[in-house]
Design an enzyme around this catalytic site. Structure first.
Site, PDB file in Angstrom:
ATOM      1  N   LYS A  53       0.987  -1.650  -0.267  1.00  0.00           N
ATOM      2  CA  LYS A  53      -0.165  -0.273  -0.284  1.00  0.00           C
ATOM      3  C   LYS A  53       0.711   1.085  -0.419  1.00  0.00           C
ATOM      4  O   LYS A  53       0.959   2.330  -0.997  1.00  0.00           O
ATOM      5  CB  LYS A  53      -0.968   0.168   1.314  1.00  0.00           C
ATOM      6  CG  LYS A  53      -1.439  -0.802   0.750  1.00  0.00           C
ATOM      7  CD  LYS A  53      -2.566  -1.305   2.092  1.00  0.00           C
ATOM      8  CE  LYS A  53      -4.183  -2.230   2.154  1.00  0.00           C
ATOM      9  NZ  LYS A  53      -4.416  -3.063   3.570  1.00  0.00           N
ATOM     10  N   GLN A  97      -5.357  -2.299   9.443  1.00  0.00           N
ATOM     11  CA  GLN A  97      -4.515  -2.470   8.927  1.00  0.00           C
ATOM     12  C   GLN A  97      -5.582  -4.065   9.581  1.00  0.00           C
ATOM     13  O   GLN A  97      -5.076  -4.114  10.898  1.00  0.00           O
ATOM     14  CB  GLN A  97      -3.325  -3.198   8.825  1.00  0.00           C
ATOM     15  CG  GLN A  97      -2.921  -4.631   8.180  1.00  0.00           C
ATOM     16  CD  GLN A  97      -2.895  -4.448   6.230  1.00  0.00           C
ATOM     17  OE1 GLN A  97      -3.418  -3.471   5.539  1.00  0.00           O
ATOM     18  NE2 GLN A  97      -3.633  -5.494   6.179  1.00  0.00           N
ATOM     19  N   ASP A 120     -10.973   2.873   3.622  1.00  0.00           N
ATOM     20  CA  ASP A 120     -11.691   1.856   3.093  1.00  0.00           C
ATOM     21  C   ASP A 120     -12.882   0.859   2.960  1.00  0.00           C
ATOM     22  O   ASP A 120     -13.534   0.251   3.071  1.00  0.00           O
ATOM     23  CB  ASP A 120     -11.310   0.357   3.955  1.00  0.00           C
ATOM     24  CG  ASP A 120      -9.439  -0.141   4.241  1.00  0.00           C
ATOM     25  OD1 ASP A 120      -9.790   0.276   2.735  1.00  0.00           O
ATOM     26  OD2 ASP A 120      -9.172  -0.511   5.195  1.00  0.00           O
TER      27      ASP A 120
END
Ligand code: NAD
Length: 284
Positions: A53, A97, A120
């Site tokens: 990422k 994460q 997200d």
């Protein structure tokens, strides 16, 4: 019929080029899109995902910063850091994460992220907005699938879509996004009886179950579009999806490979969501 293979790297490159242009335009106004990544504990796979990422961000000109915490850090400390980042004007996207260590209440931690930095799209507000067809942060993997379909000019409206897999991060948001585009959507999962009776009806079949060889040619309608989200490591080390690629390829009109299909799109859509967020914040 032999299917056209949808090249995820090529589509991802195009989306990243678009992000690069937007980033350049933002730079002229002194704005650098910023992504904050929260990582807790020592999960080896998570480290690889986070490295991918941050690499994708720097390639496009974004600033990404990783905030690492030991596995035994109290949840309140991580939440306090997220609240600080919520107020930081140089941060336009925050992601946690997953998975978090077992003692964490993941929903609570995700809930601490400001809904207008939730790149997200896992905050309950954005999940609700997705249901209403109004989210500005579509979850990255299904968003990547949607971009691939658009890139190939595959119309969704009125099509029979079957989504195999009903997780919160892939199957459910995928179904909602395609329903929003006026597809007729059916969701199957591990308890579905006779999966084939559903998959055979699909004009577009999206598979995200995490089961190698789940979808074999006799389950697929001739000419169907087959999107394989699954990523499975076989005992011999090979990486495969959920679809019998060689078999189904002889029957489908389009198919995505694994690797090189949906995978490259997921990280790219995270970059895209962050750039879009920076653009929105810069207009306030
Ligand atoms: P998950 O384990 O959270 O959910 C799997 C879903 O598949 C569940 O709804 C389950 O009921 C269903 N399922 C399992 N076995 C089934 C069967 N035999 N028949 C029908 N349905 C079945 O997984 P997830 O996080 O949604 O991920 C699914 C797959 O996609 C995994 O292989 C994962 O590695 C992969 N993935 C890929 C990307 C990417 O970027 N390409 C991103 C996320 C997940």
């Amino acid at each position: 019929m032999v299917a056209k293979i949808i090249d995820g790297h090529a589509v991802a490159r195009q989306v990243r080029d678009e992000c690069r242009e937007l980033t350049k335009a933002l730079a002229t106004r002194g704005v650098v899109p910023g992504l904050a990544v929260i990582m807790v504990g020592d999960n080896a796979a998570s480290k690889v995902y986070v490295a991918n990422k941050t690499k994708a961000c720097s390639e496009v000109g974004l600033k990404s910063t990783v905030y690492s915490f030991d596995a035994d850090t109290p949840g309140s400390v991580v939440e306090a850091e997220i609240r600080r980042l919520n107020e930081d004007p140089q941060v336009h996207g925050i992601l946690v994460q997953l998975p978090l260590p077992a003692h964490f209440d993941a929903r609570r931690v995700l809930g601490a992220i400001s809904s207008d930095k939730d790149v997200d799209g896992f905050h309950l507000y954005n999940v609700g907005a997705l249901v209403q067809g109004e989210t500005v942060f579509p979850p990255c993997t299904p968003y990547g699938v949607q971009k691939m379909l658009e890139h190939e000019g595959i119309a969704v409206e009125g099509q029979n879509v079957v989504v195999v897999g009903a997780s919160n991060i892939v199957g459910k948001p995928m179904a909602l996004m395609l329903m929003q585009k006026d597809a007729t959507v059916c969701i199957c999962h591990a308890k579905t009886r006779d999966l084939a009776q559903f998959t055979i009806l699909a004009d577009i079949l999206v598979v995200a179950a995490g089961r190698p060889n789940l979808i074999v040619p006799q389950m697929v309608r001739t000419g169907a579009v087959v999107i394989d989200v699954g990523i499975n490591r076989l005992p011999d080390g090979r990486l495969v999806g959920d679809v019998d690629f060689e078999g189904v390829r002889q029957k489908a009109s389009y198919i995505t490979p694994v690797p090189g299909g949906v995978g490259p799109m997921t990280v790219t859509m995270l970059v895209y969501n962050t750039v879009q967020s920076a653009q929105r914040h810069s207009l306030h």
